[in-house]
Motif scaffolding. Sequence first.
Motif, PDB file in Angstrom:
ATOM      1  N   MET A  39       0.816  -1.213   0.000  1.00 23.75           N
ATOM      2  CA  MET A  39       0.000   0.000   0.000  1.00 23.75           C
ATOM      3  C   MET A  39       0.853   1.268   0.000  1.00 23.75           C
ATOM      4  O   MET A  39       0.564   2.224  -0.704  1.00 23.75           O
ATOM      5  CB  MET A  39      -0.938   0.019   1.203  1.00 23.75           C
ATOM      6  CG  MET A  39      -2.165  -0.858   1.037  1.00 23.75           C
ATOM      7  SD  MET A  39      -3.338  -0.610   2.369  1.00 23.75           S
ATOM      8  CE  MET A  39      -2.510  -1.459   3.713  1.00 23.75           C
ATOM      9  N   ILE A  40       1.924   1.275   0.792  1.00 27.48           N
ATOM     10  CA  ILE A  40       2.715   2.510   0.876  1.00 27.48           C
ATOM     11  C   ILE A  40       3.758   2.608  -0.230  1.00 27.48           C
ATOM     12  O   ILE A  40       4.256   3.678  -0.522  1.00 27.48           O
ATOM     13  CB  ILE A  40       3.380   2.670   2.261  1.00 27.48           C
ATOM     14  CG1 ILE A  40       4.454   1.593   2.495  1.00 27.48           C
ATOM     15  CG2 ILE A  40       2.327   2.640   3.365  1.00 27.48           C
ATOM     16  CD1 ILE A  40       5.261   1.835   3.767  1.00 27.48           C
ATOM     17  N   GLY A  41       4.100   1.469  -0.840  1.00 31.98           N
ATOM     18  CA  GLY A  41       4.956   1.489  -2.014  1.00 31.98           C
ATOM     19  C   GLY A  41       6.449   1.526  -1.749  1.00 31.98           C
ATOM     20  O   GLY A  41       7.216   0.864  -2.419  1.00 31.98           O
ATOM     21  N   SER A  42       6.883   2.323  -0.772  1.00 27.92           N
ATOM     22  CA  SER A  42       8.320   2.429  -0.500  1.00 27.92           C
ATOM     23  C   SER A  42       8.543   2.830   0.948  1.00 27.92           C
ATOM     24  O   SER A  42       7.644   3.357   1.610  1.00 27.92           O
ATOM     25  CB  SER A  42       8.964   3.472  -1.427  1.00 27.92           C
ATOM     26  OG  SER A  42       8.407   4.761  -1.181  1.00 27.92           O
ATOM     27  N   GLY A  43       9.754   2.567   1.442  1.00 27.80           N
ATOM     28  CA  GLY A  43      10.110   2.968   2.795  1.00 27.80           C
ATOM     29  C   GLY A  43      10.941   4.239   2.759  1.00 27.80           C
ATOM     30  O   GLY A  43      10.580   5.209   2.097  1.00 27.80           O
ATOM     31  N   SER A  44      12.065   4.214   3.450  1.00 25.36           N
ATOM     32  CA  SER A  44      12.980   5.354   3.454  1.00 25.36           C
ATOM     33  C   SER A  44      14.354   4.882   2.993  1.00 25.36           C
ATOM     34  O   SER A  44      14.542   3.701   2.681  1.00 25.36           O
ATOM     35  CB  SER A  44      13.068   5.950   4.859  1.00 25.36           C
ATOM     36  OG  SER A  44      13.652   5.012   5.754  1.00 25.36           O
ATOM     37  N   ARG A  45      15.325   5.780   2.959  1.00 23.00           N
ATOM     38  CA  ARG A  45      16.659   5.399   2.520  1.00 23.00           C
ATOM     39  C   ARG A  45      17.291   4.361   3.436  1.00 23.00           C
ATOM     40  O   ARG A  45      18.099   3.546   3.011  1.00 23.00           O
ATOM     41  CB  ARG A  45      17.557   6.632   2.459  1.00 23.00           C
ATOM     42  CG  ARG A  45      17.208   7.593   1.336  1.00 23.00           C
ATOM     43  CD  ARG A  45      18.189   8.743   1.290  1.00 23.00           C
ATOM     44  NE  ARG A  45      17.901   9.656   0.194  1.00 23.00           N
ATOM     45  CZ  ARG A  45      18.609  10.747  -0.075  1.00 23.00           C
ATOM     46  NH1 ARG A  45      19.665  11.038   0.697  1.00 23.00           N
ATOM     47  NH2 ARG A  45      18.293  11.518  -1.081  1.00 23.00           N
ATOM     48  N   SER A  46      16.928   4.406   4.704  1.00 23.92           N
ATOM     49  CA  SER A  46      17.549   3.507   5.676  1.00 23.92           C
ATOM     50  C   SER A  46      16.679   2.328   6.063  1.00 23.92           C
ATOM     51  O   SER A  46      17.105   1.472   6.838  1.00 23.92           O
ATOM     52  CB  SER A  46      17.901   4.296   6.950  1.00 23.92           C
ATOM     53  OG  SER A  46      16.731   4.850   7.529  1.00 23.92           O
TER      54      SER A  46
END
Length: 231
Positions: A39-46
């Motif tokens: 649902m959110i598609g992506s997290g963060s760089r870390s």
Amino acid sequence: MDTNEHLSIKSWSEADRPREKLMAKGKKTLTDAELLAIMIGSGSRSESAVSLCKRILGQAENNLNALSRFTVAQLMQFKGIGEAKAISIVAALELGRRQQSQEIPQYPKITCSHDVFRYLQPLLGDLSHEEFWVLYLDNSNKVIFKKMISSGGITGATVDLRLVFKEALEKNAVSLILSHNHPSGTLKPSSADKEITSFIQQGAKTLHLKVLDHIIVTEKTYFSFADSNIL
């Protein structure tokens, strides 16, 4: 610690990616965190989307009902969750809540050819052109899905057998009932009607499906292949 925890999902092996896993193995094989990650598609760089969603679920004691009470502002407190992602989570959980509150639709059970006629006559009885429909049934002879396969004339060329069986497999049907209308009002099956019935029967056998009947519908009455012992 999972070696995938801080990697971008794109860098994971294909079998570990939530979207690919859903397509290959089905939605029920995914964890709550993996479904949220889609649902959110992506997290963060870390942090990967799955890892982020595990952390969010952890704050909700891994309980979706508790998570559904989180506000957009509360979700945005997690690093990697902006307004758009927070809204997506809130909307998805609200949709799930509404789905749970709705009654499961009651599908008609077919016990005889007249049941099919009563079910399809409102759709087919007064048409000025021919349409070919298939009813897909479960092992209790309840209709789980219906679909118009072709419109304008019934021949082996216009009825796509691949579409007939694709729907059967996707809906986990165990049997089929074929039906089409005769705008002329005649109840006599044509040679094309018999031919397409035979084609579908042969294909169904290879997939362990049963063709229970073929019903010709007119405005006021019907013809059943099964009742007439020509199926």
